[in-house]
Design a protein around this motif. Structure first.
Motif, PDB file in Angstrom:
ATOM      1  N   THR A  24       0.858  -1.189   0.000  1.00 48.02           N
ATOM      2  CA  THR A  24       0.000   0.000   0.000  1.00 48.02           C
ATOM      3  C   THR A  24       0.890   1.234   0.000  1.00 48.02           C
ATOM      4  OG1 THR A  24      -1.802  -1.090   1.164  1.00 48.02           O
ATOM      5  CG2 THR A  24      -1.733   1.305   1.283  1.00 48.02           C
ATOM      6  N   LYS A  25       0.664   2.096  -0.953  1.00 46.46           N
ATOM      7  CA  LYS A  25       1.460   3.323  -1.029  1.00 46.46           C
ATOM      8  C   LYS A  25       0.526   4.527  -1.092  1.00 46.46           C
ATOM      9  CE  LYS A  25       4.359   6.488  -1.624  1.00 46.46           C
ATOM     10  NZ  LYS A  25       5.237   6.905  -0.523  1.00 46.46           N
ATOM     11  N   ILE A  26       0.708   5.438  -0.151  1.00 38.97           N
ATOM     12  CA  ILE A  26      -0.102   6.660  -0.116  1.00 38.97           C
ATOM     13  C   ILE A  26       0.831   7.853  -0.262  1.00 38.97           C
ATOM     14  CG2 ILE A  26      -1.693   8.052   1.261  1.00 38.97           C
ATOM     15  CD1 ILE A  26      -2.496   5.422   2.666  1.00 38.97           C
ATOM     16  N   TYR A  27       0.538   8.699  -1.245  1.00 36.81           N
ATOM     17  CA  TYR A  27       1.399   9.861  -1.471  1.00 36.81           C
ATOM     18  C   TYR A  27       1.090  10.978  -0.486  1.00 36.81           C
ATOM     19  CZ  TYR A  27       3.582   8.060  -5.694  1.00 36.81           C
ATOM     20  OH  TYR A  27       4.322   7.331  -6.560  1.00 36.81           O
ATOM     21  N   GLU A  28       1.986  11.967  -0.469  1.00 41.86           N
ATOM     22  CA  GLU A  28       1.855  13.074   0.481  1.00 41.86           C
ATOM     23  C   GLU A  28       0.563  13.850   0.294  1.00 41.86           C
ATOM     24  OE1 GLU A  28       5.206  15.268   1.437  1.00 41.86           O
ATOM     25  OE2 GLU A  28       6.171  13.346   1.854  1.00 41.86           O
ATOM     26  N   ASN A  29       0.043  13.863  -0.919  1.00 42.50           N
ATOM     27  CA  ASN A  29      -1.196  14.605  -1.125  1.00 42.50           C
ATOM     28  C   ASN A  29      -2.419  13.752  -0.808  1.00 42.50           C
ATOM     29  OD1 ASN A  29      -1.383  12.864  -3.270  1.00 42.50           O
ATOM     30  ND2 ASN A  29      -1.050  14.418  -4.831  1.00 42.50           N
ATOM     31  N   GLY A  30      -2.181  12.572  -0.213  1.00 41.70           N
ATOM     32  CA  GLY A  30      -3.299  11.745   0.210  1.00 41.70           C
ATOM     33  C   GLY A  30      -3.771  10.772  -0.852  1.00 41.70           C
ATOM     34  N   PHE A  31      -3.151  10.833  -2.044  1.00 44.92           N
ATOM     35  CA  PHE A  31      -3.560   9.956  -3.123  1.00 44.92           C
ATOM     36  C   PHE A  31      -3.084   8.523  -2.853  1.00 44.92           C
ATOM     37  CE2 PHE A  31      -2.740   8.129  -7.401  1.00 44.92           C
ATOM     38  CZ  PHE A  31      -4.063   8.069  -7.810  1.00 44.92           C
ATOM     39  N   VAL A  32      -4.020   7.571  -2.876  1.00 43.56           N
ATOM     40  CA  VAL A  32      -3.658   6.176  -2.631  1.00 43.56           C
ATOM     41  C   VAL A  32      -3.316   5.543  -3.974  1.00 43.56           C
ATOM     42  CG1 VAL A  32      -4.372   4.019  -1.591  1.00 43.56           C
ATOM     43  CG2 VAL A  32      -5.283   6.173  -0.735  1.00 43.56           C
ATOM     44  N   LYS A  35      -3.164  -0.132  -3.430  1.00 34.51           N
ATOM     45  CA  LYS A  35      -3.919  -0.654  -2.287  1.00 34.51           C
ATOM     46  C   LYS A  35      -3.724  -2.161  -2.223  1.00 34.51           C
ATOM     47  CE  LYS A  35      -7.552   2.409  -3.725  1.00 34.51           C
ATOM     48  NZ  LYS A  35      -8.878   2.429  -4.330  1.00 34.51           N
ATOM     49  N   ASN A  36      -3.045  -2.645  -1.224  1.00 34.41           N
ATOM     50  CA  ASN A  36      -2.859  -4.087  -1.011  1.00 34.41           C
ATOM     51  C   ASN A  36      -2.544  -4.842  -2.299  1.00 34.41           C
ATOM     52  OD1 ASN A  36      -3.519  -3.833   1.724  1.00 34.41           O
ATOM     53  ND2 ASN A  36      -5.692  -3.747   1.164  1.00 34.41           N
ATOM     54  N   GLU A  71       3.827   2.305   2.527  1.00 31.39           N
ATOM     55  CA  GLU A  71       3.341   2.429   3.895  1.00 31.39           C
ATOM     56  C   GLU A  71       3.121   1.053   4.511  1.00 31.39           C
ATOM     57  OE1 GLU A  71       2.551   5.098   1.854  1.00 31.39           O
ATOM     58  OE2 GLU A  71       3.781   6.220   3.277  1.00 31.39           O
ATOM     59  N   GLU A  72       2.712   0.111   3.681  1.00 28.38           N
ATOM     60  CA  GLU A  72       2.451  -1.240   4.171  1.00 28.38           C
ATOM     61  C   GLU A  72       2.952  -2.246   3.155  1.00 28.38           C
ATOM     62  OE1 GLU A  72      -1.716  -1.853   4.929  1.00 28.38           O
ATOM     63  OE2 GLU A  72      -1.822  -0.020   6.121  1.00 28.38           O
ATOM     64  N   ARG A 414      -2.870  20.208  -8.071  1.00 31.35           N
ATOM     65  CA  ARG A 414      -1.820  19.216  -7.801  1.00 31.35           C
ATOM     66  C   ARG A 414      -2.362  17.985  -7.093  1.00 31.35           C
ATOM     67  NH1 ARG A 414      -0.212  19.462  -2.424  1.00 31.35           N
ATOM     68  NH2 ARG A 414      -1.367  21.119  -1.415  1.00 31.35           N
TER      69      ARG A 414
END
Lengths: 530, 365
Positions: A24-32, A35-36, A71-72, A414
């Motif tokens: 799971t990777k979430i960018y600084e602007n909250g964009f996922v 997901k798994n 992140e995970e 952005r």
């Protein structure tokens, strides 16, 4: 750390060499972005990673290459969990990535670029001869021919890509990640690349091939994994699925690749370019003696390998560069001494190829981005002040009709995905009642849905508003499907003109794009005559 | 599709963090100040308390706060405006000083009726101030001169050029110290509420804050300014005249700083008495950073800074703490607010957690 690479050598062909689990990777602007996601590569296979742009393919590979930290989730190499914290660590583990935009130093030689990161030294100075020796060695070993002493800036795109691949191999990569390697190649160069990749596969290398071109995936991959909206949808043997299956998995619905458009009905000349030449800042001709016209209701496609003068031509027509030599007439008026605002008021709209620098202002809101070419007009003012209420209404309308996915019109650009940013750009440029639309790579790097919408809107402009369009695109299928006529640019000149695209195919265009063929001046000049 | 009461947008989280970052910066600066005071003070608690609430002790001190706030309104707005256009033009200091000198030159003339005389001084101050900030902008768009360097140098041109005038043609040899001739009575600004330290500059300052806020956020030209400031290439591509916008904005900012110098001089003094930089321009930079170039916030930040300065003065009277401590506090606040990545990890964790919660809800439904 060399032990790790040998360790990968011990794995038998066909066994799992790499496994990414629940990433799971979430960018600084909250964009996922992921997901798994689960993703497994076997040794000695070419594994296609497919999905629309924005599906998370590149992010997944960046995580694997240590450019992004997830992140995970975990990454297993040959069954052992590893922590890839940077590209250097990835290389030590034998993972090499070839980016879509090459990571090469233009002013250095092939050999110097290839040893970058592990430069040979003699005393305190760089050992150029040793670098050349190493480059030659690896080039021979893999049967990929390069001239170690050539400067990168003098090379073609396909050649540069070969250097990138060799660079990774020189650094000991056993798993190669190729991010949309064919996006910048002509059909001929693509064929050559595929031969090289199959060759590597036979030697036991594992390759991850990112693409959204399904025919290529079908041709070269052993297995594919489909990503959609950041999730892994499925992994399957390539023989078990059809192109239609894959595209359905990618988009989540059936896609109609064909575009309907009316029979052409052309009017008067809108754009007339005569003897237009342009020298870049180094004093070299970017393009020379261009002559062509576009009529009302006509879409003229421009084909060409990147760097053959297309970008400069678009900038000159948009007024971003001055006209040095020759003439450009829009609706019969010379734009030579006009400001950009005056050019736009003549009815010229521009989709710039550099979306994030020119096309949009990323730190401003969607409505402010839509407003940039029209804020001073009476329609948007009330007693000299910006009529924000009206602006908000308009922005809301456009967000709806261009189906921009966002947290309302106040969301900063952005925070949107590439496709949605391009929709915002289109929402502005397509609604200024354009007489002439200059569209540069309008669908590059955006998802299928957004691309479909933008293409349909371009056709609608042609059919309903009789807009004349100059379409620059690296996507030959797109050019062939929407253009009425196509010109090919090679070496800064128009080398071919096809008034009717129905007799054309990608192969023919490719030959002209590579400069293998050139039409005689009379035929290519036909653009002028009509 | 997502329960909006629970899930914030990333924009909201970022907004919250801007406030948190500012508060943290102030807090850290105060902690630092506490330790600094501890090194020299005999009674740390008492002195620190004076720093925190000293100005509240009596109404006279509060009037001092308001009075100190007036010039900051002008320079804060001037710098915010020019920074909004993306121009790191730091000549507000020079524009303030030159504006005061220009106003002095007009204020020395006798025999002009009061309201007209005041308007003329303000006009003179604004024109000269506009030149000081406008010239670096013109040099930038015409000859590609780096604005931060040219505007820094411009400050010295303004300072020493101004001092030359004050110490030569305008100097009053009978004053007994380095000062100009006394201003004509008609040029002195009217006072407010009969108080010697409050003058109509306060009202003019608030009018400027109001007008520039309106300009920046509600006028087409303000939209041009902000767009040029956010992305010059995008602005140019969209047809906004970038160079014209930069020059006009810089001229306007200089005019505002120049008016600041005018009202500060003609509101508080009977002669021109500065012999060096007043630091109001530099303070303006700090205020702009603190307010992220939003002129609407300048009054609050100006009040905060004026309050700190008044505290420092009262500390100086009641203890041996030097007033320079305020410069240290200011510097620390600026450093932490300017540090974009300060608390970034915490912010990222919040955003990640928020997105994960959104994901969970999405899955649940």
């Amino acid at each position: 750390m060399a032990i790790e690479k040998n360790y990968l050598d011990d794995i038998a062909i066909g066994e799992d060499i790499l496994s990414m689990q629940n990433i799971t990777k979430i960018y600084e602007n909250g964009f996922v972005a992921n997901k798994n996601v689960n993703f497994t590569v076997k040794k000695g296979e070419i594994h296609g990673l497919v999905g629309e742009n924005g599906a998370g393919k590149t992010t997944l590979m960046k995580v694997l290459f240590g450019q992004e930290i997830a992140e995970e989730g975990k990454v297993l190499l040959g069954g052992n969990e590893v922590n890839i914290s940077s590209p250097l660590v990835a290389l030590d583990y034998g993972i090499g990535m070839v980016h879509q935009h090459f990571m090469l130093v233009e002013s250095l030689s092939v050999a110097e670029n290839m040893v970058l990161g592990s430069e040979p030294t003699k005393g305190i100075s760089f050992d150029y001869q040793e670098a050349v020796r190493r480059a030659t060695e690896v080039s021979k070993k893999f049967d990929l021919e390069v001239n170690p002493k050539a400067l990168i800036r003098d090379l073609s795109v396909g050649y540069k890509q070969r250097v990138e691949i060799l660079k990774m191999l020189l650094h000991g990569a056993k798993i190669l990640l190729l991010d949309e390697p064919t996006a910048v190649l002509t059909p001929q160069e693509t064929k050559e690349l595929f031969i090289q990749l199959k060759h590597l596969k036979e030697k036991g290398y594992s390759i991850v091939f990112i693409s959204h071109k399904l025919n290529e995936v079908k041709e070269i991959c052993d297995r594919i994994t489909v990503l959609r909206n950041g999730q892994s949808i499925s992994t399957s043997d390539i023989n078990a699925v059809t192109e239609q299956d894959i595209s359905k998995m990618m988009v989540g619905r059936d896609v109609f690749l064909k575009i309907d458009k009316n029979e052409p009905s052309f009017g008067d000349d809108v754009l007339k370019v005569s003897n237009l030449s342009f020298k870049n800042k180094f004093g070299l001709y970017a393009f020379k003696d261009l002559n062509f016209t576009i009529r009302k209701g006509e879409i003229l496609g421009v084909a060409g390998v990147e760097g053959n003068g297309q970008s400069e031509l678009a900038d000159v027509l948009a007024g971003l560069e001055t006209i040095q030599d020759g003439e450009v007439m829009v609706n019969g008026r010379s734009i030579k001494d006009l400001t950009i605002r005056e050019i736009r008021e003549e009815g010229v709209a521009i989709i710039h190829e550099d979306r994030m620098t020119y096309g949009a202002s990323s730190t401003q809101s969607i409505k402010e981005n839509i407003l940039s070419d029209r804020f001073y007009k009476d329609e948007y003012k009330k007693h000299g002040f910006i009529n924000w209420k009206y602006v908000n209404e308009k922005a809301k309308e456009l967000i709806k009709s261009f189906s921009v996915k966002a947290d309302g019109y106040d969301a900063q650009v952005r925070t949107l995905s590439g496709g949605n940013i391009q929709k915002v750009v289109a929402a502005r440029e397509f609604t200024s009642n354009p007489k002439l639309l200059i569209a540069c790579q309008p669908t590059r790097g955006i998802d299928v849905g957004a691309a479909e919408l933008i293409r349909k809107k371009m056709i609608a402009l042609r059919d309903e508003e009789k807009t004349a369009t100059l379409l620059f695109s690296a996507d030959l299928a797109e050019l062939l499907s929407i253009s009425d006529g196509i010109i090919v640019m090679y070496g800064g000149r128009i080398t071919a003109y096809f008034p009717d695209v129905s007799e054309l195919n990608e192969e023919i265009l490719g030959e002209y794009m590579l400069g293998l063929k050139t039409q005689s001046l009379e035929v290519a000049g036909g653009v002028l005559v009509d | 599709m997502i329960n909006s009461t629970k899930i914030k947008t990333t924009k909201q989280i970022e907004g919250n963090f801007r406030i948190i970052r500012t508060l943290f910066a102030v807090l850290i600066a105060l902690v630092f100040a506490f330790f600094l005071i501890a090194t020299v003070s005999d009674n740390v608690l008492k002195d620190f308390t004076t720093l925190l609430i000293g100005p509240l002790a009596n109404s006279s001190r509060m009037i001092t706060v308001i009075s100190k706030m007036i010039p900051l309104l002008f320079t804060g707005v001037a710098v915010s405006l020019v920074y909004s256009a993306g121009q790191i033009n730091i000549a507000a200091e020079g524009a303030f000083f030159a504006g005061a000198v220009a106003a002095t030159s007009v204020a020395l003339i006798e025999g002009i009726p009061a309201p007209i005389h005041i308007i003329l001084t303000i006009l003179a101050g604004s024109v000269v101030g506009a030149m000081v900030m406008g010239i670096p902008a013109i040099m930038h768009v015409k000859y590609d001169v780096v604005t931060i360097v040219s505007s820094l140098m411009m400050n010295y041109v303004a300072l020493y050029g101004g001092l030359y005038l004050i110490l030569n043609p305008f100097r009053d040899p009978l004053a007994g110290f380095e000062a100009s001739f006394p201003f004509a009575k008609s040029a002195i600004l009217p006072h407010l509420f009969g108080n010697q330290r409050l003058h109509i500059g306060l009202i003019i300052g608030f009018v400027v804050v109001f007008l520039i806020s309106i300009l920046l956020y509600n006028r087409p030209f303000g939209y041009s300014i902000r767009t040029v400031g956010q992305n010059k290439k995008f602005a140019n591509y969209s047809g906004i005249p970038v160079n014209k916008t930069i020059v006009l904005t810089s001229l306007l900012a200089g005019a505002i700083a120049g008016i600041g110098g005018t009202v500060e001089t003609l509101g508080n003094y009977s002669r021109f008495v500065y012999t060096g930089f007043t630091n109001h321009g530099w303070d303006g930079i700090m205020l702009a950073v603190l307010c992220r170039n939003n002129p609407r916030l300048i009054p609050f930040a100006a009040f905060f800074l004026a309050y700190l300065k008044t505290s420092a003065d009262s500390l100086n009277l009641t203890s041996k703490i030097p007033p320079e401590i305020i410069s240290v506090i200011q510097a620390i606040i600026i450093i932490f607010i300017a540090a974009e990545r300060f608390l970034a990890k915490w912010e990222h964790r919040k955003i990640v957690a928020n997105s994960q919660r959104a994901l969970a809800i999405e899955k649940g439904e």
